[in-house]
Write an enzyme that holds these catalytic residues in place. Structure first.
Site, short mmCIF file in Angstrom:
data_model
loop_
_atom_site.label_atom_id
_atom_site.label_comp_id
_atom_site.label_asym_id
_atom_site.label_seq_id
_atom_site.Cartn_x
_atom_site.Cartn_y
_atom_site.Cartn_z
N ARG A 1 0.84 -1.20 0.00
CA ARG A 1 0.00 0.00 0.00
C ARG A 1 0.87 1.24 0.00
NH1 ARG A 1 -4.60 -0.59 4.59
NH2 ARG A 1 -3.92 1.56 4.94
N ARG B 1 0.48 7.89 10.84
CA ARG B 1 -0.82 7.24 11.09
C ARG B 1 -0.93 6.81 12.54
NH1 ARG B 1 -0.26 2.89 6.75
NH2 ARG B 1 -2.14 1.98 7.62
P1 AMP Z 1 -6.95 1.92 6.87
O1 AMP Z 1 -7.12 1.12 5.64
O2 AMP Z 1 -8.03 1.66 7.90
O3 AMP Z 1 -5.56 1.80 7.45
O4 AMP Z 1 -7.14 3.43 6.44
C1 AMP Z 1 -6.28 4.06 5.50
C2 AMP Z 1 -6.50 5.56 5.48
O5 AMP Z 1 -7.86 5.86 5.07
C3 AMP Z 1 -6.35 6.28 6.82
O6 AMP Z 1 -5.00 6.58 7.11
C4 AMP Z 1 -7.20 7.54 6.58
O7 AMP Z 1 -6.51 8.46 5.76
C5 AMP Z 1 -8.36 7.00 5.77
N1 AMP Z 1 -9.48 6.55 6.64
C6 AMP Z 1 -9.92 5.26 6.79
N2 AMP Z 1 -10.95 5.21 7.65
C7 AMP Z 1 -11.17 6.51 8.06
C8 AMP Z 1 -12.07 7.12 8.97
N3 AMP Z 1 -12.96 6.41 9.66
N4 AMP Z 1 -11.99 8.47 9.13
C9 AMP Z 1 -11.11 9.20 8.45
N5 AMP Z 1 -10.21 8.69 7.60
C10 AMP Z 1 -10.23 7.35 7.39
#
Ligand code: AMP
Ligand code: ADP
Length: 209
Positions: free
Chosen positions: A153, A164
Protein backbone atom coordinates in the site's frame (compact mmCIF):
# COMPACT_ATOMS: atom_id res chain seq x y z
CA UNK A 1 -30.50 -11.46 12.46
CA UNK A 2 -26.78 -11.56 11.81
CA UNK A 3 -24.63 -9.68 14.34
CA UNK A 4 -23.37 -6.10 14.10
CA UNK A 5 -19.72 -6.21 15.15
CA UNK A 6 -17.28 -3.34 15.63
CA UNK A 7 -13.56 -4.17 15.52
CA UNK A 8 -11.20 -1.53 16.92
CA UNK A 9 -7.42 -1.32 17.09
CA UNK A 10 -4.45 0.69 15.89
CA UNK A 11 -3.32 0.60 12.26
CA UNK A 12 -1.67 -2.82 11.87
CA UNK A 13 -3.40 -4.38 14.89
CA UNK A 14 -4.88 -7.12 12.67
CA UNK A 15 -8.42 -5.82 12.10
CA UNK A 16 -8.51 -6.67 8.39
CA UNK A 17 -7.01 -10.11 8.98
CA UNK A 18 -9.59 -11.02 11.62
CA UNK A 19 -12.49 -9.32 9.82
CA UNK A 20 -12.01 -11.61 6.83
CA UNK A 21 -12.46 -14.63 9.09
CA UNK A 22 -15.46 -13.02 10.82
CA UNK A 23 -17.25 -12.46 7.50
CA UNK A 24 -16.82 -16.11 6.54
CA UNK A 25 -17.90 -17.63 9.84
CA UNK A 26 -20.74 -15.28 10.81
CA UNK A 27 -22.06 -14.47 7.33
CA UNK A 28 -21.74 -10.71 7.79
CA UNK A 29 -20.51 -8.01 5.48
CA UNK A 30 -17.05 -6.46 5.87
CA UNK A 31 -17.57 -2.71 6.00
CA UNK A 32 -14.17 -1.04 5.89
CA UNK A 33 -13.76 2.66 5.36
CA UNK A 34 -10.11 2.25 4.31
CA UNK A 35 -11.02 -0.02 1.37
CA UNK A 36 -14.01 2.14 0.44
CA UNK A 37 -11.84 5.27 0.41
CA UNK A 38 -9.05 3.56 -1.58
CA UNK A 39 -11.63 2.53 -4.19
CA UNK A 40 -12.68 6.21 -4.48
CA UNK A 41 -9.40 7.91 -3.70
CA UNK A 42 -9.48 10.33 -6.65
CA UNK A 43 -13.13 11.29 -6.14
CA UNK A 44 -13.48 15.10 -5.98
CA UNK A 45 -15.36 16.28 -2.89
CA UNK A 46 -15.75 19.78 -1.52
CA UNK A 47 -12.96 18.83 0.91
CA UNK A 48 -10.56 17.63 -1.83
CA UNK A 49 -9.80 14.02 -2.80
CA UNK A 50 -9.49 11.22 -0.21
CA UNK A 51 -5.99 10.50 -1.57
CA UNK A 52 -4.76 13.94 -0.54
CA UNK A 53 -5.35 12.96 3.12
CA UNK A 54 -4.58 9.25 2.92
CA UNK A 55 -1.15 9.65 1.33
CA UNK A 56 -0.15 11.90 4.26
CA UNK A 57 -1.55 9.54 6.89
CA UNK A 58 -4.24 12.06 7.94
CA UNK A 59 -7.93 11.41 8.50
CA UNK A 60 -10.32 12.04 5.62
CA UNK A 61 -12.92 14.64 6.77
CA UNK A 62 -15.89 13.28 8.73
CA UNK A 63 -18.69 14.25 6.28
CA UNK A 64 -17.08 12.15 3.51
CA UNK A 65 -16.51 9.12 5.72
CA UNK A 66 -19.84 9.31 7.58
CA UNK A 67 -21.74 9.21 4.31
CA UNK A 68 -19.85 6.10 3.16
CA UNK A 69 -20.57 4.31 6.44
CA UNK A 70 -24.25 5.24 6.51
CA UNK A 71 -24.83 3.90 2.99
CA UNK A 72 -22.87 0.70 3.67
CA UNK A 73 -24.63 -0.08 6.96
CA UNK A 74 -28.06 0.53 5.45
CA UNK A 75 -27.34 -2.15 2.86
CA UNK A 76 -25.88 -4.71 5.29
CA UNK A 77 -27.73 -7.46 7.15
CA UNK A 78 -25.08 -7.95 9.82
CA UNK A 79 -21.61 -6.45 9.48
CA UNK A 80 -18.11 -6.21 10.84
CA UNK A 81 -17.13 -2.55 10.83
CA UNK A 82 -13.36 -1.97 10.47
CA UNK A 83 -11.54 1.38 10.38
CA UNK A 84 -14.42 3.47 11.75
CA UNK A 85 -15.05 5.33 14.06
CA UNK A 86 -11.64 6.99 14.21
CA UNK A 87 -12.60 9.99 16.37
CA UNK A 88 -15.27 10.84 18.93
CA UNK A 89 -17.47 12.72 16.51
CA UNK A 90 -17.61 9.65 14.22
CA UNK A 91 -18.45 7.51 17.30
CA UNK A 92 -21.39 9.80 18.09
CA UNK A 93 -22.57 9.64 14.49
CA UNK A 94 -22.38 5.85 14.54
CA UNK A 95 -24.46 5.67 17.74
CA UNK A 96 -27.21 7.61 15.93
CA UNK A 97 -27.42 5.32 12.92
CA UNK A 98 -27.00 1.75 14.24
CA UNK A 99 -26.89 -0.60 17.24
CA UNK A 100 -23.81 -2.70 17.97
CA UNK A 101 -23.90 -6.27 19.31
CA UNK A 102 -20.17 -6.66 20.00
CA UNK A 103 -17.24 -4.24 20.34
CA UNK A 104 -13.82 -5.89 20.05
CA UNK A 105 -10.48 -4.20 20.63
CA UNK A 106 -7.26 -5.77 19.33
CA UNK A 107 -4.61 -4.62 21.76
CA UNK A 108 -1.13 -4.41 20.19
CA UNK A 109 1.85 -2.45 21.50
CA UNK A 110 2.96 0.48 19.37
CA UNK A 111 6.46 -1.01 19.02
CA UNK A 112 5.03 -3.92 16.98
CA UNK A 113 2.97 -1.83 14.57
CA UNK A 114 5.67 -0.31 12.37
CA UNK A 115 7.12 -3.71 11.39
CA UNK A 116 3.66 -5.13 10.77
CA UNK A 117 2.67 -2.26 8.47
CA UNK A 118 5.88 -1.77 6.52
CA UNK A 119 5.99 -5.56 5.87
CA UNK A 120 2.32 -5.83 4.88
CA UNK A 121 1.46 -6.93 1.34
CA UNK A 122 -2.09 -7.02 0.00
CA UNK A 123 -3.62 -8.77 -2.97
CA UNK A 124 -4.68 -6.22 -5.55
CA UNK A 125 -7.43 -8.56 -6.77
CA UNK A 126 -9.17 -9.82 -3.62
CA UNK A 127 -7.66 -7.73 -0.80
CA UNK A 128 -6.23 -10.70 1.17
CA UNK A 129 -3.50 -9.70 3.59
CA UNK A 130 0.04 -11.06 3.94
CA UNK A 131 3.29 -10.15 5.65
CA UNK A 132 6.82 -10.58 4.31
CA UNK A 133 7.92 -12.26 7.58
CA UNK A 134 4.87 -13.08 9.72
CA UNK A 135 2.36 -14.36 7.16
CA UNK A 136 4.04 -15.37 3.90
CA UNK A 137 2.17 -16.62 0.85
CA UNK A 138 3.12 -20.02 -0.54
CA UNK A 139 4.68 -18.36 -3.60
CA UNK A 140 6.37 -15.00 -3.12
CA UNK A 141 4.31 -12.10 -4.51
CA UNK A 142 1.30 -14.26 -5.40
CA UNK A 143 -2.01 -14.48 -3.50
CA UNK A 144 -2.77 -17.98 -2.14
CA UNK A 145 -6.50 -17.39 -2.44
CA UNK A 146 -6.92 -16.03 -5.97
CA UNK A 147 -3.49 -15.95 -7.66
CA UNK A 148 -3.54 -12.11 -7.75
CA UNK A 149 -0.44 -9.94 -7.43
CA UNK A 150 0.67 -8.87 -3.93
CA UNK A 151 1.46 -5.16 -3.64
CA UNK A 152 2.51 -2.71 -0.95
CA UNK A 153 0.00 0.00 0.00
CA UNK A 154 1.17 3.54 -0.78
CA UNK A 155 0.69 4.58 2.85
CA UNK A 156 2.65 1.61 4.29
CA UNK A 157 5.98 3.49 4.09
CA UNK A 158 7.75 4.06 7.39
CA UNK A 159 7.22 7.84 7.42
CA UNK A 160 3.48 7.63 6.73
CA UNK A 161 3.06 4.71 9.13
CA UNK A 162 4.55 6.80 11.96
CA UNK A 163 2.16 9.64 11.20
CA UNK A 164 -0.82 7.24 11.09
CA UNK A 165 0.13 5.92 14.52
CA UNK A 166 0.42 9.49 15.85
CA UNK A 167 -3.02 10.36 14.40
CA UNK A 168 -4.42 7.17 15.96
CA UNK A 169 -3.09 8.07 19.42
CA UNK A 170 -4.46 11.59 19.21
CA UNK A 171 -7.88 10.90 17.66
CA UNK A 172 -8.79 7.24 18.01
CA UNK A 173 -7.48 6.35 21.47
CA UNK A 174 -10.33 8.44 22.99
CA UNK A 175 -12.78 6.27 21.00
CA UNK A 176 -11.37 3.13 22.65
CA UNK A 177 -11.72 4.80 26.07
CA UNK A 178 -15.31 5.81 25.22
CA UNK A 179 -16.45 2.22 24.51
CA UNK A 180 -14.43 0.97 27.47
CA UNK A 181 -16.16 3.44 29.80
CA UNK A 182 -19.53 2.29 28.44
CA UNK A 183 -18.57 -1.26 29.50
CA UNK A 184 -19.00 -2.60 25.97
CA UNK A 185 -15.40 -3.22 25.00
CA UNK A 186 -13.89 -6.71 24.91
CA UNK A 187 -10.10 -6.43 24.95
CA UNK A 188 -8.18 -9.10 23.03
CA UNK A 189 -4.42 -9.65 23.06
CA UNK A 190 -3.56 -8.87 19.43
CA UNK A 191 0.08 -9.89 19.81
CA UNK A 192 -0.72 -13.59 19.77
CA UNK A 193 -0.55 -15.56 16.52
CA UNK A 194 -3.42 -14.89 14.06
CA UNK A 195 -4.99 -18.27 14.99
CA UNK A 196 -4.82 -17.53 18.72
CA UNK A 197 -6.32 -14.07 18.17
CA UNK A 198 -9.07 -15.73 16.11
CA UNK A 199 -9.95 -18.09 19.00
CA UNK A 200 -10.38 -15.09 21.31
CA UNK A 201 -12.37 -13.17 18.68
CA UNK A 202 -14.87 -16.02 18.31
CA UNK A 203 -15.22 -16.33 22.11
CA UNK A 204 -15.81 -12.58 22.40
CA UNK A 205 -18.46 -12.55 19.66
CA UNK A 206 -20.25 -15.57 21.02
CA UNK A 207 -20.37 -14.20 24.55
CA UNK A 208 -21.52 -10.75 23.38
CA UNK A 209 -24.32 -11.53 20.93
P1 AMP B 1 -6.95 1.92 6.87
O1 AMP B 1 -7.12 1.12 5.64
O2 AMP B 1 -8.03 1.66 7.90
O3 AMP B 1 -5.56 1.80 7.45
O4 AMP B 1 -7.14 3.43 6.44
C1 AMP B 1 -6.28 4.06 5.50
C2 AMP B 1 -6.50 5.56 5.48
O5 AMP B 1 -7.86 5.86 5.07
C3 AMP B 1 -6.35 6.28 6.82
O6 AMP B 1 -5.00 6.58 7.11
C4 AMP B 1 -7.20 7.54 6.58
O7 AMP B 1 -6.51 8.46 5.76
C5 AMP B 1 -8.36 7.00 5.77
N1 AMP B 1 -9.48 6.55 6.64
C6 AMP B 1 -9.92 5.26 6.79
N2 AMP B 1 -10.95 5.21 7.65
C7 AMP B 1 -11.17 6.51 8.06
C8 AMP B 1 -12.07 7.12 8.97
N3 AMP B 1 -12.96 6.41 9.66
N4 AMP B 1 -11.99 8.47 9.13
C9 AMP B 1 -11.11 9.20 8.45
N5 AMP B 1 -10.21 8.69 7.60
C10 AMP B 1 -10.23 7.35 7.39
P1 ADP C 1 -5.19 -3.59 10.25
O1 ADP C 1 -6.34 -3.97 9.36
O2 ADP C 1 -5.58 -3.51 11.71
O3 ADP C 1 -4.44 -2.37 9.80
P2 ADP C 1 -3.94 -6.01 9.16
O4 ADP C 1 -4.93 -7.08 9.43
O5 ADP C 1 -3.83 -5.49 7.77
O6 ADP C 1 -4.13 -4.79 10.21
O7 ADP C 1 -2.52 -6.57 9.65
C1 ADP C 1 -1.33 -5.76 9.47
C2 ADP C 1 -0.16 -6.68 9.09
O8 ADP C 1 0.16 -7.53 10.19
C3 ADP C 1 -0.46 -7.60 7.90
O9 ADP C 1 0.72 -7.73 7.15
C4 ADP C 1 -0.85 -8.93 8.56
O10 ADP C 1 -0.53 -10.03 7.73
C5 ADP C 1 -0.01 -8.91 9.84
N1 ADP C 1 -0.69 -9.55 10.98
C6 ADP C 1 -2.02 -9.55 11.25
N2 ADP C 1 -2.28 -10.22 12.41
C7 ADP C 1 -1.07 -10.62 12.88
C8 ADP C 1 -0.66 -11.35 14.04
N3 ADP C 1 -1.55 -11.77 14.96
N4 ADP C 1 0.66 -11.58 14.21
C9 ADP C 1 1.57 -11.13 13.28
N5 ADP C 1 1.25 -10.45 12.17
C10 ADP C 1 -0.06 -10.19 11.96
Amino acid sequence: MDPNILILGAPGAGKGTQSRRITEKYDVEHVTTGDALRANKHMETEHGTPASYMNEGELVPDPVVNEIVKAALEDADGYVLDGYPRNLSQAEYLADITDLDAVLYLDVDKSVLVDRLTGRRVCDECGANYHVDFNQPEESGVCDECGGELVQREDDTEETVRERIRVYEENTQPVIDFYDDEGELVRIDGEQTPDEVWDDVQDAIESSV
